[in-house]
Design an enzyme around this catalytic site. Structure first.
Site, mmCIF file in Angstrom:
data_model
loop_
_atom_site.group_PDB
_atom_site.id
_atom_site.type_symbol
_atom_site.label_atom_id
_atom_site.label_comp_id
_atom_site.label_asym_id
_atom_site.label_seq_id
_atom_site.Cartn_x
_atom_site.Cartn_y
_atom_site.Cartn_z
ATOM 1 N N TYR A 343 17.805 -15.187 -28.591
ATOM 2 C CA TYR A 343 17.770 -15.177 -27.136
ATOM 3 C C TYR A 343 16.350 -14.930 -27.135
ATOM 4 C CZ TYR A 343 19.123 -13.966 -22.634
ATOM 5 O OH TYR A 343 19.791 -14.439 -21.082
ATOM 6 N N GLU A 378 17.636 -8.879 -20.084
ATOM 7 C CA GLU A 378 17.933 -9.815 -21.083
ATOM 8 C C GLU A 378 17.942 -9.046 -22.135
ATOM 9 O OE1 GLU A 378 17.128 -13.900 -19.657
ATOM 10 O OE2 GLU A 378 15.451 -12.755 -18.948
ATOM 11 N N LYS A 439 20.607 -28.253 -26.626
ATOM 12 C CA LYS A 439 21.828 -27.175 -26.250
ATOM 13 C C LYS A 439 22.568 -27.460 -25.794
ATOM 14 C CE LYS A 439 19.999 -23.615 -24.031
ATOM 15 N NZ LYS A 439 20.120 -21.983 -24.861
HETATM 16 P P1 IOT Z 1 22.144 -19.006 -25.995
HETATM 17 O O1 IOT Z 1 20.730 -19.975 -25.486
HETATM 18 O O2 IOT Z 1 22.904 -19.687 -25.176
HETATM 19 O O3 IOT Z 1 22.389 -18.215 -26.246
HETATM 20 C C1 IOT Z 1 21.360 -16.870 -27.044
HETATM 21 C C2 IOT Z 1 21.785 -16.157 -28.155
HETATM 22 O O4 IOT Z 1 22.951 -15.393 -28.009
HETATM 23 C C3 IOT Z 1 22.320 -17.513 -28.604
HETATM 24 O O5 IOT Z 1 20.433 -17.415 -29.538
HETATM 25 C C4 IOT Z 1 22.421 -16.792 -30.557
HETATM 26 O O6 IOT Z 1 21.907 -15.820 -30.776
HETATM 27 C C5 IOT Z 1 23.731 -15.724 -28.706
HETATM 28 N N1 IOT Z 1 24.746 -16.535 -28.981
HETATM 29 C C6 IOT Z 1 25.536 -17.773 -28.230
HETATM 30 N N2 IOT Z 1 26.141 -17.870 -27.696
HETATM 31 C C7 IOT Z 1 26.887 -16.956 -28.854
HETATM 32 C C8 IOT Z 1 28.551 -17.661 -29.564
HETATM 33 N N3 IOT Z 1 29.592 -18.547 -28.791
HETATM 34 N N4 IOT Z 1 28.628 -16.402 -30.681
HETATM 35 C C9 IOT Z 1 27.888 -16.085 -30.605
HETATM 36 N N5 IOT Z 1 26.184 -15.420 -30.149
HETATM 37 C C10 IOT Z 1 25.344 -16.543 -29.377
HETATM 38 C C11 IOT Z 1 21.011 -18.317 -22.069
HETATM 39 C C12 IOT Z 1 20.928 -19.113 -22.973
HETATM 40 O O7 IOT Z 1 21.803 -20.144 -22.578
HETATM 41 O O8 IOT Z 1 21.468 -18.090 -24.343
HETATM 42 N N6 IOT Z 1 19.279 -17.820 -23.184
HETATM 43 C C13 IOT Z 1 18.212 -18.109 -22.496
HETATM 44 C C14 IOT Z 1 16.997 -17.757 -21.935
HETATM 45 C C15 IOT Z 1 17.594 -17.224 -20.243
HETATM 46 C C16 IOT Z 1 17.247 -17.550 -18.863
HETATM 47 N N7 IOT Z 1 16.472 -16.269 -18.907
HETATM 48 C C17 IOT Z 1 15.450 -16.704 -18.263
HETATM 49 N N8 IOT Z 1 14.005 -17.474 -17.290
HETATM 50 N N9 IOT Z 1 14.929 -15.480 -17.973
HETATM 51 C C18 IOT Z 1 17.460 -17.572 -23.937
HETATM 52 O O9 IOT Z 1 16.263 -18.113 -23.678
HETATM 53 O O10 IOT Z 1 17.708 -17.780 -24.946
HETATM 54 MG MG MG Z 2 19.065 -20.472 -27.115
#
Ligand code: IOT
Ligand code: MG
Length: 507
Positions: A343, A378, A439
């Site tokens: 994250y 977050e 992504k």
């Molecule tokens: P994303 O980057 O898809 O997911 C964040 C983390 O969650 C991943 O790196 C992984 O560790 C876990 N994860 C995601 N999908 C799964 C899954 N299906 N199963 C298990 N673990 C998973 C949003 C986002 O798209 O999440 N996160 C952004 C930031 C958001 C914007 N915030 C902001 N502007 N303040 C990020 O940077 O990660």
């Molecule tokens: Mg990510």
């Protein structure tokens, strides 16, 4: 069993016992409640310990008393700076830093923590650089009350209403203030008399300047710092990585495997979508102990009260990112785990803006995102804490973040590729298909966004009103789970949906 921090949360009064500190406090965090009794420091309350063998939550030298939740990641350097001796516990190390540096200690420590330091003439309340362990305070003429969950201090709208320097008001809760990221709030006190207003000491801020290293050097520096950050969080420990199969979490899984040997990886999917193939390819490549968790999308949405109780926010967009993680953490076996995530990588690298071509725009959104993360919660450990697990995020390690933010945007988007510098840093450590994988946000991959939209449409909400209806649901959940501290399992998502659909003029 992995080592977890001794303390993951607390609620305390300093000065005069606070009758508003409910007994028992309605923490959403799972764990053992350990009484805090700091007679000489004039401090009392409850700490939360993840283990069954709770350590004393306070450390004191008779003069300064430290209450510390979370963990430090630059222990060796801090120990060398204070006296070169064995570092002891994180709380002891922070105490030694405060003895030597005063409030400046918070400019030295790199960690994931919330802390209160009580001295004879001053009380300091502080978070880490990212405010990654949210911390709230209520002030009165007679003292202050501090807690790691807003809901614990939500009852009783009393105390000073003006937000002291270094804090922001908590939406919907009069007189409750959140400590800003990278800030220590100090209040002087002599002979039991408090000297308001408080002072804010800024301990970290994201850079606006950008550096222009040679691309190969940038790639090497990213690999080095990320490796160090994963080591500090995983070294010698059995850890779990929440793995989507995207570059961010796959890089963490690869570096954790190199740091500790085989790690557990876990992926979440629903009947509305999953990224199982991508995650499986990484798990196979690294030889992790991999689990797939699949649940109906409706069950995922039904977890919203837990996500709101954990994140303590009412922003539906951010909740869409956090909800799948909370649902996943709650479905892991109960034995407390140390969890690493990917994250936050997208924030300094502009990953959420994967189609943004002009570098000026890309750098602009990165600067804007680095200016607006504070308060979104977050990174809160409570997301996994509601299930009794400890989570930590290597990309928001202070050194990793400082580097990623400051790289010129042409290293983040290069040769038509988003997050180029990170992908290059992982070359040779992950399958080629993972390095190239575009992504996909967690809310998209899990099918959550589409399933939530469909649920509202099925309840009669017109298409154009869906965003407002999501906002209304999030607000309603925030009102119950945070403002009124209702336990999440007592909130029925169907009731919230029906109420919102009715108010929104469902057709
Ligand atoms: P994303 O980057 O898809 O997911 C964040 C983390 O969650 C991943 O790196 C992984 O560790 C876990 N994860 C995601 N999908 C799964 C899954 N299906 N199963 C298990 N673990 C998973 C949003 C986002 O798209 O999440 N996160 C952004 C930031 C958001 C914007 N915030 C902001 N502007 N303040 C990020 O940077 O990660
Ligand atoms: Mg990510």
């Amino acid at each position: 069993m992995p080592t977890l921090p001794d303390t993951i949360g607390f609620s305390v009064w300093i000065g005069t016992p606070d009758p508003l500190l409910a007994d028992p406090p309605p923490f959403a965090a799972l764990g053992q409640r350990v009484p805090i009794v700091g007679g000489t420091a004039g401090l009392g309350g409850i700490a939360i310990s993840p283990g069954t063998d709770a350590a004393a939550p306070l450390t004191s030298d008779g003069e300064l008393t430290v209450l510390f939740a979370g963990e430090l990641y630059n222990r060796d350097r801090l120990a060398a700076a204070v006296d070169g001796g064995a570092p002891g516990t994180d709380a002891q190390l922070l105490l030694a830093c405060c003895q030597r540096y005063g409030v400046s200690a918070f400019r030295l420590v790199s960690g994931r923590f919330a802390a209160v330091v009580v001295g004879p003439r001053r009380v300091v309340v502080a978070t880490d650089h990212a405010g990654s362990v949210p911390l709230y305070l209520r002030l009165s003429e007679a003292g202050m009350t501090v807690a790691t969950e807003a809901k614990v201090l939500a009852a009783g709208a009393t105390g000073r209403l003006d937000s002291p320097p270094g804090t922001a008001p908590v939406p919907g809760i009069r007189g409750l203030h959140r400590i800003r990221a990278g800030t220590a709030v100090a209040v002087d006190r002599t002979s039991g008399r408090w000297h308001w207003p408080a002072r804010a000491v800024r301990t970290w801020a994201p850079a606006y300047g950008r550096s222009i290293p040679d691309p190969d050097d940038a790639v090497a520096a990213v690999a080095d710092r990320l490796t160090a950050a994963v080591h500090a969080r995983a070294s010698g420990e059995p850890v779990t990585v929440v793995l989507s199969g995207g570059i961010d979490s796959s890089a963490v899984a690869a570096l954790a495997t190199a740091a500790t040997g085989p790690v557990a990886t876990v992926s979440l999917g629903t009947d509305a979508g999953d990224e199982f193939d991508a995650a499986r390819a990484v798990a196979r490549h690294l030889g992790t102990d991999h689990t797939e968790l699949k649940l109906p999308a409706a069950d995922l949405i039904a977890e919203l009260p837990w996500a709101v109780a954990a994140a303590e926010i009412d922003d539906p967009e951010v909740l869409e990112y956090l909800l799948p993680l909370v649902a996943l953490y709650r479905r892991l076996p109960a034995t407390p785990r140390r969890i690493l995530t990917g994250y936050g990588a997208d924030i300094p690298l502009g990953g959420m803006h994967r189609t943004t071509e002009p570098l000026e725009l890309l750098d602009g959104v990165i600067a804007a995102d680095m200016d607006s993360f504070d308060g979104l919660n977050e990174l809160s450990p409570l997301l996994s804490g509601v299930a009794g697990h400890w989570s930590t995020h290597p990309y928001w390690d202070r050194d990793v973040l400082d580097l990623l933010v400051s790289l010129e945007p042409g290293l983040k988007r290069r040769h038509g590729r988003d997050k180029w510098v990170l992908r290059e840093a992982m070359r040779g450590r992950l399958p080629q298909q993972t390095l190239c994988r575009p992504k996909l946000g967690i809310h998209e991959g899990s099918g959550l966004t589409s399933a939530w939209n469909r649920m509202l449409r099925d309840a009669g909400v017109p298409a154009g009103a869906v965003p407002d209806a999501k906002r209304a649901m999030a607000r309603s959940l925030y009102a119950s789970a945070v403002l009124c501290a209702v336990r999440p399992d007592e909130i029925r998502i169907d009731d919230v949906l029906a109420e919102v659909a009715e108010e929104g003029g469902a057709q």
